[in-house]
Enzyme design. Structure first.
Site, PDB file in Angstrom:
ATOM      1  N   SER A  15       0.841  -1.199   0.000  1.00  0.00           N
ATOM      2  CA  SER A  15       0.000   0.000   0.000  1.00  0.00           C
ATOM      3  C   SER A  15       0.875   1.247   0.000  1.00  0.00           C
ATOM      4  O   SER A  15       2.099   1.180   0.135  1.00  0.00           O
ATOM      5  CB  SER A  15      -0.921   0.013   1.233  1.00  0.00           C
ATOM      6  OG  SER A  15      -0.145   0.091   2.423  1.00  0.00           O
ATOM      7  N   SER A 140      11.924   9.975   7.209  1.00  0.00           N
ATOM      8  CA  SER A 140      10.907  11.018   7.348  1.00  0.00           C
ATOM      9  C   SER A 140      11.633  12.314   7.669  1.00  0.00           C
ATOM     10  O   SER A 140      12.765  12.297   8.176  1.00  0.00           O
ATOM     11  CB  SER A 140       9.943  10.667   8.489  1.00  0.00           C
ATOM     12  OG  SER A 140       9.092  11.757   8.794  1.00  0.00           O
ATOM     13  N   TYR A 153       7.945   7.302  16.922  1.00  0.00           N
ATOM     14  CA  TYR A 153       8.220   7.351  15.480  1.00  0.00           C
ATOM     15  C   TYR A 153       9.470   8.175  15.201  1.00  0.00           C
ATOM     16  O   TYR A 153      10.359   7.744  14.454  1.00  0.00           O
ATOM     17  CB  TYR A 153       7.003   7.952  14.777  1.00  0.00           C
ATOM     18  CG  TYR A 153       7.112   8.074  13.283  1.00  0.00           C
ATOM     19  CD1 TYR A 153       7.073   6.946  12.466  1.00  0.00           C
ATOM     20  CD2 TYR A 153       7.228   9.326  12.673  1.00  0.00           C
ATOM     21  CE1 TYR A 153       7.154   7.055  11.071  1.00  0.00           C
ATOM     22  CE2 TYR A 153       7.302   9.450  11.290  1.00  0.00           C
ATOM     23  CZ  TYR A 153       7.267   8.309  10.500  1.00  0.00           C
ATOM     24  OH  TYR A 153       7.347   8.426   9.141  1.00  0.00           O
ATOM     25  N   LYS A 157      13.053   6.851  13.553  1.00  0.00           N
ATOM     26  CA  LYS A 157      13.551   7.440  12.307  1.00  0.00           C
ATOM     27  C   LYS A 157      14.909   8.117  12.515  1.00  0.00           C
ATOM     28  O   LYS A 157      15.795   8.028  11.652  1.00  0.00           O
ATOM     29  CB  LYS A 157      12.533   8.433  11.744  1.00  0.00           C
ATOM     30  CG  LYS A 157      11.229   7.794  11.294  1.00  0.00           C
ATOM     31  CD  LYS A 157      11.439   6.769  10.186  1.00  0.00           C
ATOM     32  CE  LYS A 157      10.124   6.244   9.625  1.00  0.00           C
ATOM     33  NZ  LYS A 157      10.300   5.256   8.551  1.00  0.00           N
TER      34      LYS A 157
END
Length: 263
Positions: A15, A140, A153, A157
């Site tokens: 996805s 990110s 998160y 990262k």
């Protein structure tokens, strides 16, 4: 660099960014290996691609990072080699630090960091033997500066940048490349699938993600960065400039992120 005749392995291919990578790369004269946890969905992505006779499906679960050596051996057997590994698989998180169960932090590190690192280490001897290889890591802008409600998160990262900067240094002599892709907001299901304080999925889209770059436009820019073998690429709208603001003034980026009230 060209994608012609390359064998490209994409994780998180069921996805979002991973699926769009498969759709766009399948139009080139290359071979693809699509991986995620869901075999049925991967087969559907493959069926949607051009030249799908040049595409293989291989399931993997990044949380099961101890299995990466075996999965990598299977991947190499499919076409005889791997030229580019696109580490795209992962999850996000949305919750205040004070409310977030430590198991959520652990899960983010296991999937976003350890799973990616384990897979990358498993394929490293193959790249060294070939004296060629290219790691593409979807990080990110949150891997360069942080935002509220994304502590786990952001931590995972940031860790990826530390690891892959070291890998790039150690294996420059082996002609191994590393490209860190740092998306800003991209309109995918990443927010809907983000974990909340108790580990359950958020289940809803947020405005910033909804108004982010269309995934088709994002992937076009991502592929340009890969072809140019860029060390890092910051791809987004205004939020991508936060990387440069952080370098100029950590205090200023702190104030700007507070004002944005992004949740």
């Amino acid at each position: 660099m060209t994608f012609k005749n390359k064998v490209i392995w994409i994780t998180g291919a069921s996805s979002g960014i991973g699926k769009e990578l498969a759709l766009q790369l399948s139009k080139f004269d290359c071979k693809l290996i699509l991986s995620s946890r869901r075999q049925e969905i991967l087969e559907q992505v493959k069926a949607s691609c051009s030249n799908n006779k040049n595409i293989e499906v291989l399931t993997l679960d990044l949380a099961n990072y101890k299995a990466m050596q075996n999965v990598t051996s299977k991947a190499i057997e499919l076409f005889g080699r791997i030229d580019i590994l696109i580490n795209n698989g992962g999850i996000s998180q949305r919750s205040p630090i004070i409310e977030t169960d430590i198991e959520v932090d652990k899960k983010l590190m296991e999937i976003d960091y350890l799973g990616t690192v384990a897979l990358s280490k498993a394929i490293l001897p193959h790249f060294v033997t070939n004296q060629s290889g290219h790691y593409v890591v979807v990080s990110s802008v949150m891997g360069k500066f942080s935002s509220s409600y994304r502590s786990a998160y952001c931590g995972a990262k940031h860790a990826l940048h530390g690891f892959f900067d070291a890998l790039r240094l150690e294996h420059d002599k082996d002609n191994i490349k590393v490209t860190m892709i740092c998306p800003g907001f991209v309109n995918t299901n990443v927010a809907r699938n983000a974990l909340t304080a108790d580990g359950s999925k958020q289940g809803v889209q947020d405005d910033a993600t909804q108004n982010g770059l269309h995934v088709t436009a994002f992937v076009k820019r991502m592929l340009k960065a890969i072809k140019r073998e860029k060390y890092e690429a910051y791809i987004g709208r205004f939020e991508a400039f936060g990387v440069y603001v952080k370098r100029l003034s950590p205090k200023l980026i702190h104030k700007l992120v507070l004002r944005s009230k992004v949740r």
